[in-house]
Design a protein around this motif. Structure first.
Motif, PDB file in Angstrom:
ATOM      1  N   ILE A 242      44.565  37.887  31.588  1.00 52.64           N
ATOM      2  CA  ILE A 242      44.899  37.281  32.883  1.00 52.64           C
ATOM      3  C   ILE A 242      43.670  37.234  33.788  1.00 52.64           C
ATOM      4  O   ILE A 242      43.468  36.276  34.535  1.00 52.64           O
ATOM      5  CB  ILE A 242      46.051  38.056  33.553  1.00 52.64           C
ATOM      6  CG1 ILE A 242      47.346  37.882  32.744  1.00 52.64           C
ATOM      7  CG2 ILE A 242      46.268  37.594  34.990  1.00 52.64           C
ATOM      8  CD1 ILE A 242      48.528  38.669  33.282  1.00 52.64           C
ATOM      9  N   ASP A 243      42.836  38.271  33.701  1.00 52.41           N
ATOM     10  CA  ASP A 243      41.607  38.282  34.501  1.00 52.41           C
ATOM     11  C   ASP A 243      40.691  37.113  34.150  1.00 52.41           C
ATOM     12  O   ASP A 243      39.872  36.691  34.976  1.00 52.41           O
ATOM     13  CB  ASP A 243      40.845  39.597  34.302  1.00 52.41           C
ATOM     14  CG  ASP A 243      41.458  40.741  35.091  1.00 52.41           C
ATOM     15  OD1 ASP A 243      42.165  40.464  36.086  1.00 52.41           O
ATOM     16  OD2 ASP A 243      41.242  41.912  34.716  1.00 52.41           O
TER      17      ASP A 243
ATOM     18  N   SER B 207      48.624  48.249  35.104  1.00 51.78           N
ATOM     19  CA  SER B 207      47.381  47.534  34.807  1.00 51.78           C
ATOM     20  C   SER B 207      47.586  46.026  34.873  1.00 51.78           C
ATOM     21  O   SER B 207      46.767  45.296  35.450  1.00 51.78           O
ATOM     22  CB  SER B 207      46.864  47.945  33.426  1.00 51.78           C
ATOM     23  OG  SER B 207      45.729  47.204  33.065  1.00 51.78           O
ATOM     24  N   ILE B 208      48.689  45.556  34.281  1.00 52.89           N
ATOM     25  CA  ILE B 208      48.983  44.119  34.316  1.00 52.89           C
ATOM     26  C   ILE B 208      49.241  43.665  35.748  1.00 52.89           C
ATOM     27  O   ILE B 208      48.815  42.581  36.153  1.00 52.89           O
ATOM     28  CB  ILE B 208      50.192  43.799  33.417  1.00 52.89           C
ATOM     29  CG1 ILE B 208      49.858  44.104  31.944  1.00 52.89           C
ATOM     30  CG2 ILE B 208      50.616  42.343  33.566  1.00 52.89           C
ATOM     31  CD1 ILE B 208      51.026  43.958  31.005  1.00 52.89           C
ATOM     32  N   ARG B 209      49.920  44.502  36.533  1.00 53.00           N
ATOM     33  CA  ARG B 209      50.199  44.132  37.933  1.00 53.00           C
ATOM     34  C   ARG B 209      48.904  43.916  38.711  1.00 53.00           C
ATOM     35  O   ARG B 209      48.804  42.982  39.512  1.00 53.00           O
ATOM     36  CB  ARG B 209      51.052  45.206  38.602  1.00 53.00           C
ATOM     37  CG  ARG B 209      51.397  44.893  40.063  1.00 53.00           C
ATOM     38  CD  ARG B 209      52.202  45.995  40.682  1.00 53.00           C
ATOM     39  NE  ARG B 209      51.483  47.259  40.676  1.00 53.00           N
ATOM     40  CZ  ARG B 209      52.032  48.421  41.040  1.00 53.00           C
ATOM     41  NH1 ARG B 209      53.297  48.461  41.423  1.00 53.00           N
ATOM     42  NH2 ARG B 209      51.314  49.538  41.002  1.00 53.00           N
ATOM     43  N   ARG B 210      47.921  44.798  38.506  1.00 50.31           N
ATOM     44  CA  ARG B 210      46.645  44.616  39.204  1.00 50.31           C
ATOM     45  C   ARG B 210      46.032  43.259  38.871  1.00 50.31           C
ATOM     46  O   ARG B 210      45.506  42.560  39.744  1.00 50.31           O
ATOM     47  CB  ARG B 210      45.676  45.746  38.825  1.00 50.31           C
ATOM     48  CG  ARG B 210      45.961  47.060  39.525  1.00 50.31           C
ATOM     49  CD  ARG B 210      44.818  48.040  39.325  1.00 50.31           C
ATOM     50  NE  ARG B 210      44.729  48.494  37.935  1.00 50.31           N
ATOM     51  CZ  ARG B 210      45.370  49.558  37.469  1.00 50.31           C
ATOM     52  NH1 ARG B 210      46.145  50.272  38.270  1.00 50.31           N
ATOM     53  NH2 ARG B 210      45.232  49.912  36.198  1.00 50.31           N
ATOM     54  N   ALA B 211      46.103  42.883  37.579  1.00 48.83           N
ATOM     55  CA  ALA B 211      45.549  41.588  37.171  1.00 48.83           C
ATOM     56  C   ALA B 211      46.333  40.436  37.804  1.00 48.83           C
ATOM     57  O   ALA B 211      45.741  39.423  38.217  1.00 48.83           O
ATOM     58  CB  ALA B 211      45.565  41.475  35.649  1.00 48.83           C
TER      59      ALA B 211
ATOM     60  N   LEU C 111      46.851  35.994  41.745  1.00 43.77           N
ATOM     61  CA  LEU C 111      47.543  35.320  42.846  1.00 43.77           C
ATOM     62  C   LEU C 111      46.702  35.292  44.113  1.00 43.77           C
ATOM     63  O   LEU C 111      46.888  34.418  44.966  1.00 43.77           O
ATOM     64  CB  LEU C 111      48.890  36.007  43.101  1.00 43.77           C
ATOM     65  CG  LEU C 111      49.905  35.905  41.953  1.00 43.77           C
ATOM     66  CD1 LEU C 111      51.188  36.663  42.301  1.00 43.77           C
ATOM     67  CD2 LEU C 111      50.219  34.451  41.636  1.00 43.77           C
ATOM     68  N   ASP C 112      45.769  36.229  44.254  1.00 49.47           N
ATOM     69  CA  ASP C 112      44.854  36.205  45.395  1.00 49.47           C
ATOM     70  C   ASP C 112      43.865  35.045  45.279  1.00 49.47           C
ATOM     71  O   ASP C 112      43.582  34.358  46.263  1.00 49.47           O
ATOM     72  CB  ASP C 112      44.084  37.527  45.496  1.00 49.47           C
ATOM     73  CG  ASP C 112      44.927  38.643  46.095  1.00 49.47           C
ATOM     74  OD1 ASP C 112      45.982  38.335  46.696  1.00 49.47           O
ATOM     75  OD2 ASP C 112      44.539  39.820  45.944  1.00 49.47           O
TER      76      ASP C 112
END
Length: 412
Positions: free
Chosen positions: A281-282, A314-318, A323-324
């Protein structure tokens, strides 16, 4: 001559021993040299890895190491663990005899009379059911601790509704089936995409990335089989692992699939294809034309829930970073679903674990601009047997929910 002959005879007699000794010394020296070479190569590789390493503390590199938890994540983990802890029950003998555990064959359920005149039920009423649980000896259970999963369905009407009861709590119902179609009770209005042209029109100009296990790979396989104009590229990938990619050149949309990183139970996986969803995702640019879909759960069912919590964090941070930088990106999460519990599978899996995963996932992504496909209730409510890989009619309904997020009905 006799002496010389004796010496020659003695030398020839010891020749095999001498040869063996010589070979042993040669092999030993060769091994020492090879070890020195390996050491040199290791030092070279270590130097190269160190020089090329990133200083990003959020990026996963090792498959067998954990990132240290921040104080915020550690507190969240503790609160989540408390929320899914098994409720306290009276002390039982240890080990508990099998014949004193709950037995579905001896247990009963009774639909109680309605509250209307004559005990009738009308459409829209809430049914009340009394469940009596007995053990294998026919003795009534005196303590709770059972997870009860039920569904109310009518094959003639193609109708079904799920229900989950956990000792002291009950889950809310997200939808139901009628005429074989999933109808959500809240949120998006589910549209029907019954033809390839309808799907093509919805996906036109989109880039869809699917990440996860074989339950999300089913979505890729469904679209690939349903859409006649898409072309799947042969990337010479392992069937279970991917990556896979299909393209519709006329409608300008792309769909990809890649499996998530360990833990996984696939037998043959190239190391180069072990990718964490967060890292993938990153690497996504994102935008209004991008759809990210992922699921994590099936391969985590037999591991401690802490591993699942940390993976989702970890996935949430990505996702937050994505979304930012690209707020228009659509992120859809497929929840884990129940599975058929054969004797072998029941040794390491249970519906209780799946329910825990469902609660954890919802808690971690609560408040974020993400959409859910409630695979747990969509499989539970359907009349077909539980299966970790839901059959095609259920997959079709899941795809309809996904595409309804991609192309919502105007005014919904």
């Amino acid at each position: 001559m006799e002496v010389k002959g004796c010496i020659r005879h003695k030398f020839c007699k010891n020749l095999p021993k001498c040869c063996f000794l010589f070979l042993a010394v040669f092999v030993f020296i060769s091994i020492l040299g090879y070890l020195d070479l390996l050491k040199l190569k290791y030092e070279e590789i270590s130097t190269i890895n160190l020089q090329g390493a990133t200083t990003d503390p959020q990026k996963h590199h090792g498959f067998c190491t954990f990132q240290p938890l921040s104080s915020t994540d550690a507190l969240e983990e503790r609160l989540i663990l408390d929320s899914i802890a098994w409720p306290e029950t009276p002390l039982l003998p240890a080990p508990l005899p099998l014949n004193q555990t709950s037995d579905p064959a001896h247990s009963t359920f009774t639909i109680l009379p309605g509250k209307r005149e004559g005990g009738q039920w009308h459409v829209g009423d809430q049914l009340e059911v009394m469940i009596q649980i007995y053990d294998f000896q026919g003795q009534a259970k005196k303590s709770g601790g059972d997870v009860l999963i039920a569904r109310l369905h009518n094959k003639t009407l193609g109708a079904g509704q799920p229900e989950v009861k956990e000792s002291i709590g009950k889950s809310g119902v997200s939808g139901y089936y009628y005429q074989g179609v999933w109808r959500a009770l809240g949120g998006i209005k589910v549209r029907q995409f019954n033809s390839p042209s309808a799907v093509n029109q919805c996906l036109k100009g989109k880039i869809v990335h699917l990440y996860g296990d074989s339950t999300i790979r089913q979505w890729f396989e469904y679209l690939n089989a349903f859409l006649p104009d898409v072309k799947e590229f042969n990337l010479y990938s392992f069937k279970q692992v991917g990556p896979f990619m299909m393209l519709d050149n006329a409608n300008k949309f792309l769909v990809t699939y890649r499996c998530h990183g360990p833990p996984i139970s696939f037998r043959n996986v190239p190391i180069s294809e072990l990718r964490y969803i967060a890292n993938e995702i990153d690497g996504v640019t994102g935008g209004d034309n991008t759809v990210i879909v992922f699921t994590v759960g099936a391969h985590f069912n037999s591991f401690p829930i802490e591993l699942y919590i940390r993976r989702l964090q970890s996935i949430r941070r990505a996702v937050v970073h994505l979304l930012d930088r690209a707020p228009g990106t659509l992120v859809v999460i497929r929840t884990p679903n129940l599975r058929a519990l054969t004797l072998k599978m029941a040794l390491t899996n249970s519906d209780w674990f799946s329910l825990q995963q469902d609660k954890v996932l919802r808690a971690i992504f609560k408040g974020l601009n993400v959409c859910l496909v409630d695979a747990l209730e969509m499989t539970l409510a359907h009349h077909m047997p539980h299966n970790i890989h839901p059959p095609r009619p259920i997959i079709k309904n899941m795809i309809d929910v996904l595409l309804s997020y991609v192309c919502p009905q105007k005014g919904s």
